[in-house]
Write a protein that holds these residues in place. Structure first.
Motif, short mmCIF file in Angstrom:
data_model
loop_
_atom_site.label_atom_id
_atom_site.label_comp_id
_atom_site.label_asym_id
_atom_site.label_seq_id
_atom_site.Cartn_x
_atom_site.Cartn_y
_atom_site.Cartn_z
N PHE A 64 27.89 12.42 53.63
CA PHE A 64 27.15 13.60 53.03
C PHE A 64 28.14 14.81 52.78
N GLY A 65 27.67 15.49 51.87
CA GLY A 65 28.43 16.69 51.42
C GLY A 65 28.66 17.97 52.17
N PHE A 66 29.15 17.72 53.21
CA PHE A 66 29.44 18.89 54.28
C PHE A 66 30.55 19.81 53.93
N HIS A 67 30.42 21.15 54.16
CA HIS A 67 31.57 21.75 54.04
C HIS A 67 31.80 22.68 55.14
N LEU A 68 33.23 22.34 55.48
CA LEU A 68 33.53 23.23 56.74
C LEU A 68 34.40 24.18 56.52
N VAL A 69 34.20 25.21 57.23
CA VAL A 69 34.75 26.64 57.39
C VAL A 69 35.46 26.91 58.72
N VAL A 70 36.54 26.62 58.90
CA VAL A 70 36.77 26.49 60.32
C VAL A 70 37.78 27.72 60.87
N ALA A 71 37.60 28.31 62.09
CA ALA A 71 38.18 29.32 62.65
C ALA A 71 39.14 28.81 63.98
N ASP A 72 40.55 28.66 63.70
CA ASP A 72 41.49 28.19 64.59
C ASP A 72 41.62 29.06 65.62
N VAL A 73 40.86 28.52 66.89
CA VAL A 73 41.09 29.58 68.18
C VAL A 73 41.75 28.78 69.38
N ARG A 74 42.09 29.66 70.29
CA ARG A 74 42.50 28.97 71.53
C ARG A 74 41.13 28.76 72.22
N VAL A 75 41.02 27.71 73.23
CA VAL A 75 39.75 27.50 73.83
C VAL A 75 39.98 27.66 75.51
N GLN A 76 41.03 28.10 75.79
CA GLN A 76 41.34 28.38 77.22
C GLN A 76 42.48 29.32 77.25
N GLY A 77 42.67 29.95 78.55
CA GLY A 77 43.65 30.74 78.58
C GLY A 77 43.16 32.39 78.29
N GLU A 78 43.99 33.29 78.44
CA GLU A 78 43.61 35.04 78.40
C GLU A 78 43.08 35.07 76.93
N ALA A 79 43.64 34.68 75.88
CA ALA A 79 43.12 35.07 74.57
C ALA A 79 41.88 34.38 74.13
N ALA A 80 41.30 33.29 74.96
CA ALA A 80 40.41 32.20 74.46
C ALA A 80 39.10 33.30 74.40
N VAL A 81 38.58 33.88 75.20
CA VAL A 81 37.25 34.55 75.00
C VAL A 81 37.16 35.65 73.88
N THR A 82 38.38 36.38 73.60
CA THR A 82 38.34 37.18 72.39
C THR A 82 38.58 36.53 71.22
N MET A 83 39.23 35.51 71.07
CA MET A 83 39.21 34.75 69.85
C MET A 83 37.93 33.87 69.62
N VAL A 84 37.39 33.31 70.41
CA VAL A 84 36.07 32.40 70.43
C VAL A 84 34.99 33.35 70.24
#
Length: 457
Positions: free
Chosen positions: A188-208
Motif C-alpha cells: 500500500f502507498g504509505f507515507h512515513l515521516v519519522v522522528a529519530d529519538v532516544r527511547v531510553q535514558g535521560e533525553a528520552a522523555v523530552t525527545m519522545v
C-alpha cells in the motif's frame, strides 16, 4: 617591652582526643556494632557510573518531605558482588540505571581518606522497585483521569485510510526495521515521516514527548506511531512518564503504540488510541485498516458494477420494446400520412384543373377586349406625346439653356422671393454651363407684379 600572657590551663574533663585516622576507625567500629548485620536503604539512583573494572558507583538520593532538602548516600557495587543481585533484578524484568527507585542492602563503611560514608551494596529488592514503578504509574493515571485526559486520544477521529504516518522511533533499531518491513510488505502507498529519538535514558522523555506533540499538530499526518523494541521493565518506565502520557492525551491525531512488551503495559499504552504489543503488530494493524477499506471499496465497486449491468440489461430490453413499438407506430403513421397525401393530392389536382379552366376563360375574355381597343390606344398615345413635349419645355435645363438661371440659398432651396434673403447670405446660382457663388450686399423689394395666367395645357 611587656609580653602577652596566655591562659593555657584547659579543662577537657577527661574527653579523649582522636586523630583523624583514629576517628575514622572509631566511626567504622560504631557502624559495625550498630549495623552488624547490614542495612537496607531505599532511594533514587543518581549519578550512575560504571568503571572500566566493572564496579558501579552511584548516589542514593531522597528528597526530605516538608523541607525539600536532599539526603544523599554514596553506594559502591563492586563487580564481585553483582552476579546474584543483578540476575534477580533481571529475572524480574528490571534493569539498574539512572533515575530508578531501589531498595538495596549492604554494609556501611566510613573511608577516612575522603571523609565519606559509603554503602557497600551486596543485594537488592526487585519487589520494591516494581512497587515503586507501579505507584508512579498509578499516580500518573490517577492525575490523567482526574483531568479528563485518560481516554482523550481514543476520542480522536481515525481515518479510514491511515496512509500518512508520523513515526516516533529510534532509526536503525530493530523495532524501526521490523515496522518498515511490515509496511513495505503490504504494497500500500504509505507515507512515513519519522522522528529519530532516544527511547531510553535521560533525553528520552523530552525527545519522545516533543515528537508526539509535533506530529499531533500536523494536518498532513493521519496517525502518530510510537514504537520501540523489547527490553527490561525499567527501560519501559520511560513510557510511564507523565510528559509522554500528556503528549498522547493532548494529540489531535490518534496515537498507536508498539512498545515491544508482551506482558507489561505502560501508561503510554493505556492512554493511546490503540496499543499493540510489538512494532510489527502496530504496522500490521495499520495495514489491516487500509486493507479493510480497500476491500470495502472493491466490494462497493463490484456492487456498483453488478447493479449497473442489471440496469443496463433492463433498460436495453425496455429500449428494444420501445423501439419495436415506435416502429409499428411509425409504419402506421406513414401509412395514414400516405393515404392523406394521396387524397389531398387528388383534391389539389382537381382544384388546379378548375383554376386553369377559369384562367383560360378569363384570358379569352381579356383577349377579346384587347382586340376591340386599338383605336382608344391611339388617342391615349397622342395625349401622352403632347404632355411629353410640354414637360420637356418646362425642364430647368432647357430653360437655363435659353438664358435663365436658378439661384439657391445655403440650404439648397431655390430663392423665389427677395424677402427670404439678407445681407451677407451666400447664394449659389446655377447656369446651364456651371455655377457661381455670390454674397448678398443689399436687397431691394419691388412692387408685386400682376399675376400672369399660365396658358392651359
Amino acid at each position: 617591652m611587656s609580653q602577652i600572657a596566655f591562659d593555657l590551663d584547659v579543662d577537657d574533663g577527661g574527653t579523649p582526643t582522636y586523630t583523624v585516622a583514629e576517628l575514622g576507625e572509631a566511626i567504622n567500629g560504631a557502624l559495625r556494632r550498630s549495623f552488624s548485620d547490614g542495612v537496607w536503604v531505599s532511594g533514587e539512583i543518581q549519578g550512575w557510573n560504571k568503571s572500566s573494572a566493572g564496579h558501579i558507583y552511584f548516589n542514593l538520593v531522597e528528597t526530605v518531605e516538608h523541607t525539600g532538602a536532599k539526603a544523599t548516600l554514596r553506594v559502591a557495587f563492586f563487580a564481585g558482588a553483582q552476579h546474584g543481585p543483578r540476575d534477580r533484578f533481571r529475572r524480574a524484568g528490571l534493569k539498574l540505571g539512572e533515575g530508578l527507585r531501589v531498595r538495596v542492602f549492604g554494609t556501611l563503611d566510613f573511608f577516612a581518606g575522603s571523609g565519606q560514608l559509603t554503602l557497600k551494596m551486596s543485594d537488592i529488592d526487585p519487589r520494591f522497585t516494581l512497587g515503586a514503578l507501579a505507584l508512579q504509574r498509578d499516580d500518573v493515571i490517577r492525575r490523567l483521569v482526574a483531568g479528563g485526559l485518560f481516554d482523550a486520544n481514543r476520542r480522536c477521529h481515525l481515518s479510514p485510510v491511515p496512509l500518512r504516518l508520523g513515526v516516533v522511533a529510534r532509526v536503525g533499531s530493530a523495532a524501526w526495521a521490523d515496522f518498515v518491513h511490515e509496511i513495505e510488505r503490504s504494497t500500500f502507498g504509505f507515507h512515513l515521516v519519522v522522528a529519530d529519538v532516544r527511547v531510553q535514558g535521560e533525553a528520552a522523555v523530552t525527545m519522545v514527548s516533543g515528537a508526539i506533540r509535533e506530529f499531533g499538530r500536523r494536518r498532513d499526518i493521519d496517525v502518530v506511531v510510537v514504537i520501540r523494541g523489547g527490553g527490561a521493565r525499567t527501560e519501559l518506565a520511560t513510557f510511564d512518564h507523565e510528559a509522554i502520557a500528556m503528549a498522547i492525551a493532548e494529540s489531535a491525531r490518534p496515537v498507536f503504540t508498539g512498545l515491544g512488551h508482551e506482558i507489561d503495559r505502560s501508561v503510554a499504552d493505556a492512554v493511546a488510541f490503540r496499543a499493540l504489543k510489538t512494532p510489527t503488530a502496530c504496522a500490521a494493524s495499520l495495514v489491516e485498516r487500509v486493507a479493510e477499506y480497500n476491500g470495502a471499496v472493491e466490494e462497493c465497486w463490484q456492487v456498483i458494477c453488478s447493479r449497473a449491468d442489471h440496469a443496463t440489461v433492463r433498460h436495453s430490453e425496455r429500449i428494444t420494446e420501445v423501439a419495436a413499438g415506435l416502429g409499428v407506430r411509425a409504419t402506421s403513421a406513414l401509412d395514414r400520412s400516405e393515404e392523406r397525401l394521396h387524397h389531398r393530392g387528388g383534391r389539389v389536382r382537381e382544384s388546379a384543373m378548375r383554376a386553369v379552366a377559369q384562367s383560360a376563360a378569363h384570358l379569352a375574355v381579356a383577349a377579346a377586349a384587347i382586340g376591340r381597343s386599338p383605336a382608344r390606344l391611339d388617342v391615349e398615345l397622342r395625349t401622352v406625346a403632347g404632355l411629353e413635349t410640354q414637360l420637356r419645355l418646362l425642364d430647368p435645363v432647357n430653360t437655363m439653356a435659353r438664358g435663365w438661371s436658378i439661384t439657391r440659398g445655403s440650404d439648397g432651396r431655390a430663392i423665389r422671393d427677395v424677402a427670404v434673403i439678407h445681407s451677407g447670405d451666400v447664394l449659389v446660382t446655377s447656369f446651364s454651363t456651371g455655377t457661381a457663388t455670390s454674397r448678398v450686399e443689399s436687397t431691394e423689394r419691388l412692387a408685386a407684379p400682376h399675376p400672369v395666367k399660365e396658358p392651359a395645357p
